[in-house]
Motif scaffolding. Structure first.
Motif, mmCIF file in Angstrom:
data_model
loop_
_atom_site.group_PDB
_atom_site.id
_atom_site.type_symbol
_atom_site.label_atom_id
_atom_site.label_comp_id
_atom_site.label_asym_id
_atom_site.label_seq_id
_atom_site.Cartn_x
_atom_site.Cartn_y
_atom_site.Cartn_z
ATOM 1 N N LEU A 1 0.792 -1.233 0.104
ATOM 2 C CA LEU A 1 0.236 0.114 0.140
ATOM 3 C C LEU A 1 1.045 1.050 -0.082
ATOM 4 O O LEU A 1 0.544 2.033 -0.653
ATOM 5 C CB LEU A 1 -1.116 -0.053 1.382
ATOM 6 C CG LEU A 1 -2.209 -0.925 1.246
ATOM 7 C CD1 LEU A 1 -2.695 -1.045 2.765
ATOM 8 C CD2 LEU A 1 -3.045 -0.590 0.076
ATOM 9 N N LEU A 2 1.907 1.231 0.752
ATOM 10 C CA LEU A 2 2.952 2.383 0.732
ATOM 11 C C LEU A 2 3.481 2.567 -0.563
ATOM 12 O O LEU A 2 3.541 3.729 -1.004
ATOM 13 C CB LEU A 2 4.166 2.125 1.814
ATOM 14 C CG LEU A 2 3.833 2.113 3.282
ATOM 15 C CD1 LEU A 2 4.992 1.910 4.014
ATOM 16 C CD2 LEU A 2 3.332 3.387 3.573
ATOM 17 N N ASP A 3 4.043 1.611 -1.270
ATOM 18 C CA ASP A 3 4.373 1.524 -2.635
ATOM 19 C C ASP A 3 3.314 2.132 -3.732
ATOM 20 O O ASP A 3 3.596 2.973 -4.633
ATOM 21 C CB ASP A 3 4.960 0.153 -3.225
ATOM 22 C CG ASP A 3 6.177 -0.279 -2.513
ATOM 23 O OD1 ASP A 3 6.684 0.650 -1.994
ATOM 24 O OD2 ASP A 3 6.346 -1.601 -2.478
ATOM 25 N N ILE A 4 2.037 1.514 -3.334
ATOM 26 C CA ILE A 4 0.874 2.418 -4.410
ATOM 27 C C ILE A 4 0.918 3.946 -4.289
ATOM 28 O O ILE A 4 0.883 4.281 -5.121
ATOM 29 C CB ILE A 4 -0.422 1.617 -4.203
ATOM 30 C CG1 ILE A 4 -0.257 0.200 -4.539
ATOM 31 C CG2 ILE A 4 -1.456 2.451 -4.730
ATOM 32 C CD1 ILE A 4 -1.556 -0.680 -4.256
ATOM 33 N N TRP A 5 0.933 4.103 -2.976
ATOM 34 C CA TRP A 5 0.818 5.486 -2.869
ATOM 35 C C TRP A 5 2.101 6.354 -3.303
ATOM 36 O O TRP A 5 1.894 7.622 -3.872
ATOM 37 C CB TRP A 5 0.291 6.046 -1.506
ATOM 38 C CG TRP A 5 -0.941 5.696 -1.011
ATOM 39 C CD1 TRP A 5 -1.823 4.888 -0.544
ATOM 40 C CD2 TRP A 5 -2.112 6.684 -1.668
ATOM 41 N NE1 TRP A 5 -3.279 5.049 -0.443
ATOM 42 C CE2 TRP A 5 -3.528 6.231 -1.284
ATOM 43 C CE3 TRP A 5 -2.252 7.827 -2.535
ATOM 44 C CZ2 TRP A 5 -4.551 6.800 -1.479
ATOM 45 C CZ3 TRP A 5 -3.535 8.385 -2.887
ATOM 46 C CH2 TRP A 5 -4.425 7.919 -2.610
ATOM 47 N N SER B 1 3.408 9.692 -10.097
ATOM 48 C CA SER B 1 2.767 10.004 -11.304
ATOM 49 C C SER B 1 1.825 11.298 -11.561
ATOM 50 O O SER B 1 1.190 11.514 -12.303
ATOM 51 C CB SER B 1 1.492 8.672 -11.424
ATOM 52 O OG SER B 1 2.300 7.604 -11.583
ATOM 53 N N GLY B 2 1.763 12.170 -10.338
ATOM 54 C CA GLY B 2 1.360 13.412 -10.327
ATOM 55 C C GLY B 2 0.043 13.386 -9.420
ATOM 56 O O GLY B 2 -0.716 14.602 -9.635
ATOM 57 N N TYR B 3 -0.388 12.309 -8.729
ATOM 58 C CA TYR B 3 -1.673 12.334 -8.153
ATOM 59 C C TYR B 3 -1.418 13.339 -6.621
ATOM 60 O O TYR B 3 -0.415 13.287 -6.281
ATOM 61 C CB TYR B 3 -2.130 11.021 -7.561
ATOM 62 C CG TYR B 3 -2.773 10.225 -8.637
ATOM 63 C CD1 TYR B 3 -4.084 9.957 -8.823
ATOM 64 C CD2 TYR B 3 -2.075 9.583 -9.655
ATOM 65 C CE1 TYR B 3 -4.607 9.344 -9.729
ATOM 66 C CE2 TYR B 3 -2.470 8.609 -10.590
ATOM 67 C CZ TYR B 3 -3.824 8.647 -10.749
ATOM 68 O OH TYR B 3 -4.627 7.758 -11.703
ATOM 69 N N SER C 1 14.830 14.472 -2.042
ATOM 70 C CA SER C 1 14.405 15.821 -1.775
ATOM 71 C C SER C 1 13.273 16.317 -2.453
ATOM 72 O O SER C 1 12.314 17.179 -1.878
ATOM 73 C CB SER C 1 15.697 16.554 -2.070
ATOM 74 O OG SER C 1 16.119 16.820 -3.392
ATOM 75 N N ALA C 2 13.192 16.196 -3.896
ATOM 76 C CA ALA C 2 11.992 16.694 -4.469
ATOM 77 C C ALA C 2 10.813 16.293 -4.053
ATOM 78 O O ALA C 2 9.876 17.063 -3.668
ATOM 79 C CB ALA C 2 12.302 16.797 -6.034
ATOM 80 N N TRP C 3 10.508 14.849 -3.746
ATOM 81 C CA TRP C 3 9.354 14.275 -3.440
ATOM 82 C C TRP C 3 9.304 14.532 -1.901
ATOM 83 O O TRP C 3 7.881 14.665 -1.491
ATOM 84 C CB TRP C 3 9.476 12.957 -3.800
ATOM 85 C CG TRP C 3 9.407 12.652 -5.171
ATOM 86 C CD1 TRP C 3 10.683 11.803 -5.586
ATOM 87 C CD2 TRP C 3 8.622 12.884 -6.203
ATOM 88 N NE1 TRP C 3 10.234 11.731 -7.050
ATOM 89 C CE2 TRP C 3 9.408 12.254 -7.352
ATOM 90 C CE3 TRP C 3 7.575 13.598 -6.413
ATOM 91 C CZ2 TRP C 3 8.447 12.573 -8.721
ATOM 92 C CZ3 TRP C 3 6.833 13.719 -7.457
ATOM 93 C CH2 TRP C 3 7.255 13.265 -8.697
#
Length: 234
Positions: free
Chosen positions: A191-195, A201-203, A222-224
């Protein structure tokens, strides 16, 4: 005379789906079977670890393989072997390993040949082999999990409770988690990987999920990381 030696064990250490194995990037699991070794009478269950081929002892009919569904559970395999034990012994009684001029190969008498055909050993024998394939099982592994989880399920932003709820769905609708996925922790990780992938992907990531990703150290580039903090503080 070679005596049947059943080595398959169904105990607390046996995986629930002991012959299910799917290589990464493949759509189908490896072929699975019950095997009978003419050399020592060993009888168990396994899957073919080779891609597009078979081991030489199988090619030369020294180790005989009888197809079963890769999704067969351990207790079902145990029953399949026990139900056919007399037939396996009869095959051993009417077979031998001989030299054909080039290789050692399995050789069978009329009774063994008839039993092999009945048990699905030959391609033109019983297509069901040792079991019926009427009941199709859906296996949920790491690659299929994201597709299996519905969007409505992801509306639950408490990933810990969602992981527990999903784990409790194991077996519903004949869909089972593979052994590597059959735990709340494994599902939580997925579930962590899905989010995380949704973030990439920009969600937009819900505040509660963003905080969980931060707490778990996901997306620490850093960006994320800065974007996650923005979602968490929204």
């Amino acid at each position: 005379m070679t005596t049947l030696n059943i080595t398959f064990k169904n105990d607390d250490t046996t995986p629930r789906f002991p012959v299910y194995h799917k290589y990464g990037g493949q759509f189908q699991p490896q072929p699975a079977y019950v095997f009978l070794d003419l050399r020592d009478g060993e009888c168990g269950a396994d899957y073919n670890g080779e891609m597009g081929g078979v081991p030489v002892v199988q090619w030369h009919n020294i180790v005989l393989t009888f197809p079963i569904s890769a999704e067969t559970k351990a207790d079902q395999i145990e029953q399949i072997i026990n139900d056919n034990a007399e037939k396996f012994q009869a095959i051993l009684d009417d077979s031998e390993i001989v030299w054909d001029g080039s290789n050692n190969v399995g050789s069978f008498g009329d009774k063994a040949t008839a039993l092999l055909s009945e048990l699905g050993f030959y391609a033109d024998g019983n297509p069901e082999g040792l079991q019926s394939y009427d009941s199709q099982v859906c296996m949920i592994d790491e690659e299929y999990f994201a597709e299996w989880v519905s969007d409505s399920s992801l509306d639950n932003y408490d990933l810990d409770s969602l992981a527990e709820d999903l784990h409790n769905c194991d077996g519903d609708g004949n869909a089972y988690f593979t052994d590597s996925m059959n735990s709340k922790d494994a599902i939580y990780t997925q579930l962590l990987d899905i989010w995380a992938e949704r973030l990439y992907s920009g969600y937009d990531v819900p505040k509660e999920v963003a905080q969980t990703l931060l707490d778990e150290g996901k997306c620490d580039e850093s960006a994320w990381l800065e974007e996650l903090k923005e979602f968490a503080n929204a």
